[in-house]
Design a protein around this motif. Sequence first.
Motif, PDB file in Angstrom:
ATOM      1  N   THR A 289       4.167  -1.405   5.761  1.00 33.67           N
ATOM      2  CA  THR A 289       3.699  -2.476   4.920  1.00 33.67           C
ATOM      3  C   THR A 289       2.054  -2.569   5.885  1.00 33.67           C
ATOM      4  O   THR A 289       1.118  -2.585   4.748  1.00 33.67           O
ATOM      5  CB  THR A 289       4.168  -3.816   5.453  1.00 33.67           C
ATOM      6  N   LEU A 290       1.782  -2.428   7.028  1.00 35.34           N
ATOM      7  CA  LEU A 290       0.291  -2.616   7.403  1.00 35.34           C
ATOM      8  C   LEU A 290      -0.454  -1.309   6.972  1.00 35.34           C
ATOM      9  O   LEU A 290      -1.565  -1.384   6.577  1.00 35.34           O
ATOM     10  CB  LEU A 290       0.484  -2.440   8.930  1.00 35.34           C
ATOM     11  N   ALA A 291       0.164  -0.182   7.023  1.00 27.97           N
ATOM     12  CA  ALA A 291      -0.505   0.816   6.576  1.00 27.97           C
ATOM     13  C   ALA A 291      -0.666   0.938   5.032  1.00 27.97           C
ATOM     14  O   ALA A 291      -2.112   1.210   4.798  1.00 27.97           O
ATOM     15  CB  ALA A 291       0.303   2.367   6.940  1.00 27.97           C
ATOM     16  N   THR A 292      -0.070   0.304   4.108  1.00 27.40           N
ATOM     17  CA  THR A 292      -0.285   0.070   2.858  1.00 27.40           C
ATOM     18  C   THR A 292      -1.279  -0.771   2.830  1.00 27.40           C
ATOM     19  O   THR A 292      -2.373  -0.544   1.832  1.00 27.40           O
ATOM     20  CB  THR A 292       0.840  -0.130   2.389  1.00 27.40           C
ATOM     21  N   LEU A 293      -1.510  -1.930   3.525  1.00 32.09           N
ATOM     22  CA  LEU A 293      -2.584  -2.949   3.471  1.00 32.09           C
ATOM     23  C   LEU A 293      -3.760  -2.256   3.775  1.00 32.09           C
ATOM     24  O   LEU A 293      -4.762  -2.446   3.321  1.00 32.09           O
ATOM     25  CB  LEU A 293      -2.022  -4.214   4.179  1.00 32.09           C
ATOM     26  N   VAL A 294      -3.809  -1.687   5.094  1.00 39.90           N
ATOM     27  CA  VAL A 294      -5.158  -1.082   5.742  1.00 39.90           C
ATOM     28  C   VAL A 294      -5.600  -0.140   4.577  1.00 39.90           C
ATOM     29  O   VAL A 294      -6.932   0.098   4.310  1.00 39.90           O
ATOM     30  CB  VAL A 294      -5.007  -0.566   7.050  1.00 39.90           C
ATOM     31  N   GLU A 295      -4.949   0.589   4.077  1.00 42.05           N
ATOM     32  CA  GLU A 295      -5.340   1.672   3.022  1.00 42.05           C
ATOM     33  C   GLU A 295      -5.990   0.918   2.008  1.00 42.05           C
ATOM     34  O   GLU A 295      -7.136   1.541   1.507  1.00 42.05           O
ATOM     35  CB  GLU A 295      -4.113   2.491   2.554  1.00 42.05           C
ATOM     36  N   THR A 296      -5.476  -0.123   1.340  1.00 44.26           N
ATOM     37  CA  THR A 296      -6.132  -0.672   0.300  1.00 44.26           C
ATOM     38  C   THR A 296      -7.487  -1.549   0.645  1.00 44.26           C
ATOM     39  O   THR A 296      -8.643  -1.104   0.089  1.00 44.26           O
ATOM     40  CB  THR A 296      -5.102  -1.834  -0.353  1.00 44.26           C
ATOM     41  N   ASN A 297      -7.450  -1.725   1.862  1.00 44.43           N
ATOM     42  CA  ASN A 297      -8.747  -2.473   2.283  1.00 44.43           C
ATOM     43  C   ASN A 297      -9.819  -1.344   2.626  1.00 44.43           C
ATOM     44  O   ASN A 297     -10.972  -1.685   2.158  1.00 44.43           O
ATOM     45  CB  ASN A 297      -8.432  -3.279   3.583  1.00 44.43           C
ATOM     46  N   PHE A 298      -9.544  -0.428   3.264  1.00 45.06           N
ATOM     47  CA  PHE A 298     -10.372   1.048   3.530  1.00 45.06           C
ATOM     48  C   PHE A 298     -11.178   1.268   2.236  1.00 45.06           C
ATOM     49  O   PHE A 298     -12.251   1.434   2.103  1.00 45.06           O
ATOM     50  CB  PHE A 298      -9.483   1.668   4.232  1.00 45.06           C
ATOM     51  N   HIS A 299     -10.309   1.499   1.238  1.00 45.24           N
ATOM     52  CA  HIS A 299     -10.666   2.058   0.066  1.00 45.24           C
ATOM     53  C   HIS A 299     -11.573   1.030  -0.520  1.00 45.24           C
ATOM     54  O   HIS A 299     -12.753   1.183  -1.075  1.00 45.24           O
ATOM     55  CB  HIS A 299      -9.607   2.194  -1.097  1.00 45.24           C
ATOM     56  N   GLN A 300     -11.148  -0.166  -0.658  1.00 41.21           N
ATOM     57  CA  GLN A 300     -12.295  -1.202  -1.259  1.00 41.21           C
ATOM     58  C   GLN A 300     -13.502  -1.361  -0.588  1.00 41.21           C
ATOM     59  O   GLN A 300     -14.655  -1.691  -0.822  1.00 41.21           O
ATOM     60  CB  GLN A 300     -11.551  -2.789  -1.102  1.00 41.21           C
ATOM     61  N   LEU A 301     -13.641  -1.194   0.864  1.00 43.28           N
ATOM     62  CA  LEU A 301     -14.866  -1.152   1.713  1.00 43.28           C
ATOM     63  C   LEU A 301     -15.475  -0.138   1.621  1.00 43.28           C
ATOM     64  O   LEU A 301     -16.851   0.037   1.406  1.00 43.28           O
ATOM     65  CB  LEU A 301     -14.665  -1.636   3.176  1.00 43.28           C
TER      66      LEU A 301
END
Length: 303
Positions: A289-301
């Motif tokens: 779950t964390l990996a999916t969350l961080v992937e989304t945040n990284f792409h956004q920034l």
Amino acid sequence: MVSTSNGHFPLQLEADCCHLAPVPVLPLYDAHQHFHFDPLPPHRAALLADLQAVGLRRAVVNATNEEEWPVVAALARTHACLLPSHGIHPWDCGQRSPHWLTGLRAALLADPSAGVGEIGLDRWIIDGVRPDDPRIAGLRVAPLDEQAEVCAAQLTLAAELNRAASIHCVQAYGALLDLLRQTPRPARGFLLHGYGGPAEMVRSFADLGAYFSFNIELLQPRLAARLENFRTIPADRLLVETDAPTKPPPPELNRFPLPGGDGTELNHPANIRVAYEQLATLRGMPLETLATLVETNFHQLFL
């Protein structure tokens, strides 16, 4: 050679990387590191193989002065997993050339994927460092108002080009908050790398567009208050970093030991996996779950 994650046999470069991971490989993103710093270059092939094996997708490599900008740019052209970021670090502020800002603009325009950083404010380097600390030997340490002027110019450029900014801050979070409120900021946001500021300032920074990256250094007992912040930082602003080759994990967590030439321990960038595991435990959430969350945040920034 660089030891593998199970600690029992050495890595034989890319051909053997399929034997490396005894745990599921997840997409991992390192929001802040320095792959070009000495003494990592002699280990580069093995480090890249380890990173591939643990599941690294992208890592932001931060140049901290004018001499490093072409080095990081060349690395990013050679290795698709590396994202360049160019800036003047507050420790390097006093050494910048008269034409540094023109050079920074040129470096950014040459690569639309490049971010701005590492930039920021550092009060410790002014009045906290020991005079005989070898890290400041030969440096002209810039006063805080000069650091702020250089940081503001870089933030303004990041805002103009809408590039992610990666910000370093030590013992100057109030001054940084004031600067951010008074200076244009990139619409996509900015990173407070290895956030070590007060818990009560998280919301103020987040309202201005901040993301916050977790670093394994925060596991040290003396940093317990900073670690506690990462239980409650908004999930949509959460990222993970190594700051490699600095800030290695505690020995009991270091699955990728990498001795330095002077007998010290370096932080292997594959410890990004360890950072994810520790943050997932801290927040009481599945690693996937964390990996999916961080992937989304990284792409956004950054992307």
